[in-house]
Scaffold this motif. Structure first.
Motif, PDB file in Angstrom:
ATOM      1  N   VAL A 221       0.857  -1.189   0.000  1.00 30.67           N
ATOM      2  CA  VAL A 221       0.000   0.000   0.000  1.00 30.67           C
ATOM      3  C   VAL A 221       0.893   1.240   0.000  1.00 30.67           C
ATOM      4  CG1 VAL A 221      -1.792   1.268   1.233  1.00 30.67           C
ATOM      5  CG2 VAL A 221      -1.808  -1.234   1.226  1.00 30.67           C
ATOM      6  N   ARG A 222       0.663   2.105  -0.956  1.00 36.01           N
ATOM      7  CA  ARG A 222       1.537   3.260  -1.142  1.00 36.01           C
ATOM      8  C   ARG A 222       1.118   4.427  -0.244  1.00 36.01           C
ATOM      9  NH1 ARG A 222       1.790   3.942  -7.476  1.00 36.01           N
ATOM     10  NH2 ARG A 222       0.637   2.032  -7.862  1.00 36.01           N
ATOM     11  N   LEU A 223       1.427   4.276   1.029  1.00 38.60           N
ATOM     12  CA  LEU A 223       1.143   5.306   2.013  1.00 38.60           C
ATOM     13  C   LEU A 223       2.345   6.236   2.144  1.00 38.60           C
ATOM     14  CD1 LEU A 223      -0.457   3.097   4.816  1.00 38.60           C
ATOM     15  CD2 LEU A 223      -1.674   4.611   3.236  1.00 38.60           C
ATOM     16  N   PRO A 224       2.119   7.463   2.634  1.00 37.71           N
ATOM     17  CA  PRO A 224       3.257   8.363   2.877  1.00 37.71           C
ATOM     18  C   PRO A 224       4.242   7.758   3.871  1.00 37.71           C
ATOM     19  CG  PRO A 224       1.178   9.573   2.923  1.00 37.71           C
ATOM     20  CD  PRO A 224       0.822   8.118   2.882  1.00 37.71           C
ATOM     21  N   ARG A 225       5.452   8.198   3.783  1.00 39.20           N
ATOM     22  CA  ARG A 225       6.507   7.713   4.662  1.00 39.20           C
ATOM     23  C   ARG A 225       6.112   7.882   6.131  1.00 39.20           C
ATOM     24  NH1 ARG A 225      11.979   6.772   4.040  1.00 39.20           N
ATOM     25  NH2 ARG A 225      13.263   7.067   5.913  1.00 39.20           N
ATOM     26  N   GLY A 226       6.320   6.842   6.921  1.00 44.02           N
ATOM     27  CA  GLY A 226       6.006   6.910   8.346  1.00 44.02           C
ATOM     28  C   GLY A 226       4.580   6.556   8.691  1.00 44.02           C
ATOM     29  N   GLN A 227       3.731   6.264   7.691  1.00 39.84           N
ATOM     30  CA  GLN A 227       2.348   5.872   7.953  1.00 39.84           C
ATOM     31  C   GLN A 227       2.166   4.385   7.674  1.00 39.84           C
ATOM     32  OE1 GLN A 227       0.430  10.058   6.371  1.00 39.84           O
ATOM     33  NE2 GLN A 227      -0.875   8.245   6.370  1.00 39.84           N
ATOM     34  N   TYR A 228       1.203   3.783   8.399  1.00 40.32           N
ATOM     35  CA  TYR A 228       0.972   2.349   8.305  1.00 40.32           C
ATOM     36  C   TYR A 228      -0.518   2.059   8.211  1.00 40.32           C
ATOM     37  CZ  TYR A 228       5.803   2.334   9.876  1.00 40.32           C
ATOM     38  OH  TYR A 228       7.153   2.564   9.969  1.00 40.32           O
ATOM     39  N   ILE A 229      -0.833   0.810   7.917  1.00 35.83           N
ATOM     40  CA  ILE A 229      -2.232   0.376   7.894  1.00 35.83           C
ATOM     41  C   ILE A 229      -2.669   0.146   9.329  1.00 35.83           C
ATOM     42  CG2 ILE A 229      -3.861  -1.362   7.069  1.00 35.83           C
ATOM     43  CD1 ILE A 229      -1.816  -2.027   4.846  1.00 35.83           C
ATOM     44  N   ASP A 230      -3.299   1.144   9.926  1.00 35.50           N
ATOM     45  CA  ASP A 230      -3.745   1.014  11.312  1.00 35.50           C
ATOM     46  C   ASP A 230      -5.150   0.437  11.405  1.00 35.50           C
ATOM     47  OD1 ASP A 230      -1.444   2.057  12.659  1.00 35.50           O
ATOM     48  OD2 ASP A 230      -1.981   4.031  11.899  1.00 35.50           O
ATOM     49  N   ASP A 231      -5.926   0.574  10.328  1.00 31.55           N
ATOM     50  CA  ASP A 231      -7.289   0.048  10.316  1.00 31.55           C
ATOM     51  C   ASP A 231      -7.624  -0.303   8.869  1.00 31.55           C
ATOM     52  OD1 ASP A 231      -9.967  -0.103  12.024  1.00 31.55           O
ATOM     53  OD2 ASP A 231     -10.478   0.669  10.035  1.00 31.55           O
ATOM     54  N   LEU A 232      -8.194  -1.485   8.657  1.00 25.19           N
ATOM     55  CA  LEU A 232      -8.457  -1.988   7.317  1.00 25.19           C
ATOM     56  C   LEU A 232      -9.915  -2.393   7.218  1.00 25.19           C
ATOM     57  CD1 LEU A 232      -7.183  -2.851   4.591  1.00 25.19           C
ATOM     58  CD2 LEU A 232      -6.606  -5.038   5.657  1.00 25.19           C
ATOM     59  N   ASP A 233     -10.598  -1.948   6.148  1.00 27.23           N
ATOM     60  CA  ASP A 233     -12.015  -2.251   6.010  1.00 27.23           C
ATOM     61  C   ASP A 233     -12.409  -2.169   4.545  1.00 27.23           C
ATOM     62  OD1 ASP A 233     -14.565  -2.936   6.815  1.00 27.23           O
ATOM     63  OD2 ASP A 233     -14.664  -1.412   8.372  1.00 27.23           O
ATOM     64  N   PHE A 234     -13.680  -2.496   4.268  1.00 28.09           N
ATOM     65  CA  PHE A 234     -14.280  -2.305   2.949  1.00 28.09           C
ATOM     66  C   PHE A 234     -15.406  -1.292   3.073  1.00 28.09           C
ATOM     67  CE2 PHE A 234     -12.491  -6.575   2.592  1.00 28.09           C
ATOM     68  CZ  PHE A 234     -11.964  -6.575   1.313  1.00 28.09           C
TER      69      PHE A 234
END
Length: 293
Positions: A221-234
């Motif tokens: 997932v191409r998130l900005p530097r320093g960010q992560y997938i903290d919550d995943l949903d549809f």
């Protein structure tokens, strides 16, 4: 007051006012999408002195549609659900302040179904508020944990020795044995999303089909530097939605299942409050507690 910042969202006529977020200051408050603030003084902030885990923060939830909120009330310690215009409804008489810190709730996006997990193996309450029923747990739930609802609230996904898909009446619809651990279920009741990596710094995901057991390749997932997938949903349309903690609050993205490209939908700036809760949050999220300076 810090408003919700919308990005690239067209203005809509007669948009109904909903809950933007809840915050804990001197008492619990609801900050509405029109900027108004509604106090909820009847909601407990902490477990009372006679509870098993006295002083532990009491759960306060807002449904994903921003219309329902749930809390333990001070008058009798019951966990209740209500809207801005409705009266309180008790979720289950067995779910009281005695369970704070030992049991925690999840609510469907439409606010009509509540499930509680426990600190030990197994699940506690299955409450269908639309029908006013608390259902007995399905068989062999002692080894299960709750994964989540489909966005329409019609299916529940549990994990354990097998992933098990249930309908609202707790009838089994699908079962799958897999080593993968999905955390989100789409409205087709088959597609699930699996974060990949080491908790809590997820930056990759893959899709798992509950019917076939087949999993897609891993996508970054191409998130900005320093960010992560903290919550995943549809979302309701089946798009993957990722929420990611930022230095100033939370960013919400729509993510391509195929390429991992992340489109920023909106950002929400963190208010100056001890605790805040966004619609769709579980009891504890990475952005929930304010860090002391």
């Amino acid at each position: 007051m810090t408003p919700v910042t919308l990005i690239a969202q067209p203005a809509a006529a007669a948009t109904p006012t909903t809950i933007a977020y809840a915050q804990l200051t001197q008492t619990w408050e609801l900050v509405l999408t029109d900027g108004d603030v509604v106090e909820v003084p009847e909601a407990l902030a902490k477990a009372p002195d006679d509870a098993v885990n006295a002083g532990t923060r009491a759960p306060f939830l807002v449904s994903g549609d921003g219309r329902h909120f749930l809390y333990f009330r001070k008058s009798d310690g019951r966990f209740v659900e209500r809207t801005l215009s409705s009266k309180e409804r008790v979720v289950s008489r067995q779910y009281t302040t005695d369970t704070i810190g030992e049991e925690w709730p999840w609510v469907s996006d439409d606010g009509s179904y509540v499930v509680t997990g426990t600190s030990g193996p197994g699940l506690g309450v299955f409450a269908d508020l639309r029908k006013g029923k608390v259902l007995p747990p399905p068989g062999k739930t002692d080894q299960w944990g709750f994964v989540g609802f489909s966005p329409d609230g019609k299916r529940l996904l549990l994990d354990g020795e097998r992933l098990t898909l249930l309908d609202r009446g707790l009838r089994t619809r699908l079962r799958l044995k897999t080593r993968l651990g999905p955390t989100a279920l789409a409205n087709d009741y088959v597609t699930t999303a699996v974060p990949v990596g080491r908790y809590p710094k997820y930056r990759k995901l893959r899709m798992l089909n509950l019917r076939t057991g087949r999993a897609s390749g891993t996508v970054t997932v191409r998130l900005p530097r320093g960010q992560y997938i903290d919550d995943l949903d549809f979302d309701q349309a089946g798009h993957v939605i990722v929420r990611s903690k930022t230095k100033t609050g939370v960013a919400i993205y729509r993510v391509s299942k195929a390429t991992g490209k992340a489109k920023l939908l909106r950002t929400i700036a963190r208010p100056d409050a001890a605790v805040w809760v966004l619609p769709g949050d579980s009891t504890y999220e990475p952005w929930t507690e304010k860090k002391s300076k």
